[in-house]
Design an enzyme around this catalytic site. Structure first.
Site, PDB file in Angstrom:
ATOM      1  N   CYS A  58     117.958 -23.848  47.558  1.00 13.74           N
ATOM      2  CA  CYS A  58     117.812 -25.245  47.986  1.00 13.74           C
ATOM      3  C   CYS A  58     118.117 -26.219  46.846  1.00 13.74           C
ATOM      4  O   CYS A  58     118.738 -27.267  47.052  1.00 13.74           O
ATOM      5  CB  CYS A  58     116.416 -25.496  48.547  1.00 13.74           C
ATOM      6  SG  CYS A  58     115.053 -25.072  47.444  1.00 13.74           S
ATOM      7  N   HIS A 164     110.325 -26.838  47.846  1.00 17.54           N
ATOM      8  CA  HIS A 164     111.659 -27.063  48.410  1.00 17.54           C
ATOM      9  C   HIS A 164     112.299 -28.275  47.739  1.00 17.54           C
ATOM     10  O   HIS A 164     111.610 -29.189  47.275  1.00 17.54           O
ATOM     11  CB  HIS A 164     111.550 -27.306  49.918  1.00 17.54           C
ATOM     12  CG  HIS A 164     112.862 -27.302  50.643  1.00 17.54           C
ATOM     13  ND1 HIS A 164     113.735 -26.241  50.611  1.00 17.54           N
ATOM     14  CD2 HIS A 164     113.453 -28.244  51.432  1.00 17.54           C
ATOM     15  CE1 HIS A 164     114.793 -26.520  51.342  1.00 17.54           C
ATOM     16  NE2 HIS A 164     114.655 -27.732  51.851  1.00 17.54           N
ATOM     17  N   ASP A 182     117.545 -32.181  54.861  1.00 20.19           N
ATOM     18  CA  ASP A 182     117.094 -30.831  54.517  1.00 20.19           C
ATOM     19  C   ASP A 182     118.284 -29.871  54.430  1.00 20.19           C
ATOM     20  O   ASP A 182     118.995 -29.655  55.417  1.00 20.19           O
ATOM     21  CB  ASP A 182     116.098 -30.335  55.578  1.00 20.19           C
ATOM     22  CG  ASP A 182     115.259 -29.167  55.103  1.00 20.19           C
ATOM     23  OD1 ASP A 182     115.775 -28.343  54.332  1.00 20.19           O
ATOM     24  OD2 ASP A 182     114.086 -29.083  55.507  1.00 20.19           O
TER      25      ASP A 182
END
Length: 505
Positions: A58, A164, A182
């Site tokens: 991520c 994240h 995201d």
């Protein structure tokens, strides 16, 4: 009959607290934010929106997305002829295998952003406030020249998972909500969240580092740094070299025997670690032979012209003249110094450069696959009827495949005729050891020399190594190297999580 395979297909977005970007409410927030001028950063980000290619990528995906949105040139090719930031290229601060297994920390992502050539401001939540964070969200959302990456804990939003990273794509002032783009798109869609709740999600201790999470503000520098030189941590010896330059050299300067500049250079160079040549590299232009003929594109000519100007400015410094004089006077007992005379093994260097070029073009730089350069030729190319350019051509073999590679380097003032000849006729190729050493000495922190006891010599060395009066192009090049050295030293000392700032240059 269609059978469902084992595994997971997406997750339902917990609503509230989040609002799905594609929902009717999410669309309404989007339209109102556009009218209020706080979605300007969204357009470039969405143009380069990507899904992380690994479950723990991520941070890398968020950074690659932002770097591409800012049109920062990586300076090397991704695949084919294309220069483009991909997750696989973001490995200068942490090995990709380690990131694939455990993810990347906030501090290491900051380090990666610096190494990629971005301008970075980074804040943990204990270094900022909710009000300041909101101002930064508004600033980046109302502009397309600055983007934010947030490091947060998913549990605050009732989402599955832990830590994240994702970019922030916009802001709605009336509802005080931020849009999270995201990068785990296989799991959750883009969604709006309350800014106060996002702050709470960031104000969380990362168990891996013991530090709070936070956010990065990433923007484009005035120009792309690292035009001609760069530091590399690809070789395992970088830790030893960084320690020598940052810790050992300042201690060596405290010796009573330092009476002149030549003795200072001897003291620094004679104890250089044996793999020093793997630490500082010059940056070449690499292309497949079929990518072009004898002509250079305007872009290639422009980059080569800048490299040549940096090289020229290095050679015009007073320090360069001292380095050249020293290297020409050292005797054979100084093996480490002798190894810096790149000209003595030009055929090997040309072969190595072509092999690296082939690896980069194949997207396999640093892989265990073996590339062998069957033959090399170093000539002068008179590109487009203009001045001479040094061209290193090689035929690289990998198993049954064969690849022709051209490497363009700044033009050489001496005549070259190296095809099939001895290395002694190739002594003019640049950048050479004296140029590289001069640039690296200039990049060492000013306090490196403060231990010199002789006041006259200290004044002379300080004058030779001062960056204040350097031409702008060379000054920016040197300061970029200094920032890289600073970051590598922090990595070596395991302090990258404690100090997020670049060095004060």
């Amino acid at each position: 009959m269609r059978m469902a395979m084992a595994g997971l297909y997406k997750r339902a977005l917990p609503t509230p607290p989040a609002i799905d970007f594609a929902s009717s409410d999410g669309k309404q927030l989007f339209m109102e934010a556009i009218q209020n001028g706080t979605m300007e950063g969204f357009y470039r980000l969405i143009s380069y929106f990507q899904t992380q290619s690994e479950p723990a990528y991520c941070g890398l995906a968020s950074l690659a997305m932002v770097l591409n949105a800012l049109a920062i040139d990586p300076g090397r090719k991704w695949k084919g002829p294309w220069r483009w930031f991909d997750e696989s290229m973001l490995d200068c601060c942490e090995p990709l295998e380690k990131v694939k297994e455990k993810g990347i920390s906030f501090g290491k992502l900051v380090c990666l952003a610096y190494c990629a050539g971005a301008k970075v401001e980074a804040f943990r939540t204990n270094q900022s406030t909710l009000d300041d964070f909101r101002k930064f969200v508004v600033r980046c959302s109302a502009s397309d020249d600055c983007h934010m990456i947030s490091s947060y804990h998913r549990a605050t939003f009732k989402q599955t998972g832990t830590g994240h990273f994702s970019p922030i794509g916009g802001y709605h002032a009336g509802r005080d909500m931020a849009l999270i783009l995201d990068v785990a798109r296989f799991k959750y869609p883009p969604h709006w969240v309350p800014v106060s709740l996002l702050w709470e999600a960031m104000d969380n201790i990362d168990e891996a580092t013991g530090q709070r999470r936070g956010f990065l503000l990433i923007s484009r520098p005035h120009r792309d740094p690292g035009l001609l030189y760069t530091l590399s941590c690809k070789h395992e010896s970088w830790v030893k070299v960084a320690k020598y330059l940052m810790d050992d050299v300042p201690n060596l300067m405290k010796s009573e025997d330092l009476k002149d500049v030549n003795k200072v250079l001897f003291t620094v160079f004679s104890s250089l670690p044996s793999n020093f040549g793997e630490f500082i590299k010059w940056i070449a232009e690499v292309r497949r032979r079929e990518d072009g003929n004898q002509n250079l594109s305007e872009e290639e000519k422009g980059r080569l012209a800048l490299k040549e100007e940096v090289l020229k400015q290095v050679q015009e410094t007073s320090l360069f003249k001292h380095v050249v004089s020293f290297l020409s006077s050292v005797n054979s007992c100084c093996r480490n110094v002798q190894a810096l005379r790149y000209e003595s093994n030009l055929p090997d260097i040309a072969a190595g450069v072509c092999c690296q070029g082939a690896e980069i073009l194949a997207g396999k730089f640093g892989s265990p696959e073996r590339y062998c350069c069957r033959e090399t030729c170093v000539t002068n190319l008179k590109a487009n009827g203009e001045k001479l350019i040094t061209l290193v051509s090689g035929t690289v073999v990998n198993g049954s495949s064969e690849q022709g590679v051209d490497v363009l380097v700044p033009s050489c003032p001496k005549k070259l005729n190296c095809c099939g000849s001895s290395s002694s006729s190739c002594i003019g190729i640049y950048p050479a050891g004296n140029d590289v050493l001069t640039a690296l000495l200039l990049a060492l922190p000013p306090q490196t020399w403060s231990g010199i006891k002789d006041e006259r010599l200290l004044h002379e060395i300080s004058s030779l190594l001062s960056t204040e009066n350097l031409p702008t192009l060379l000054q920016e090049e040197v300061l970029h190297l200094r920032r890289q050295l600073h970051l590598l030293k922090k990595c070596q000392d395991n302090k990258v999580e404690e100090d997020l700032g670049a060095p004060s240059c």
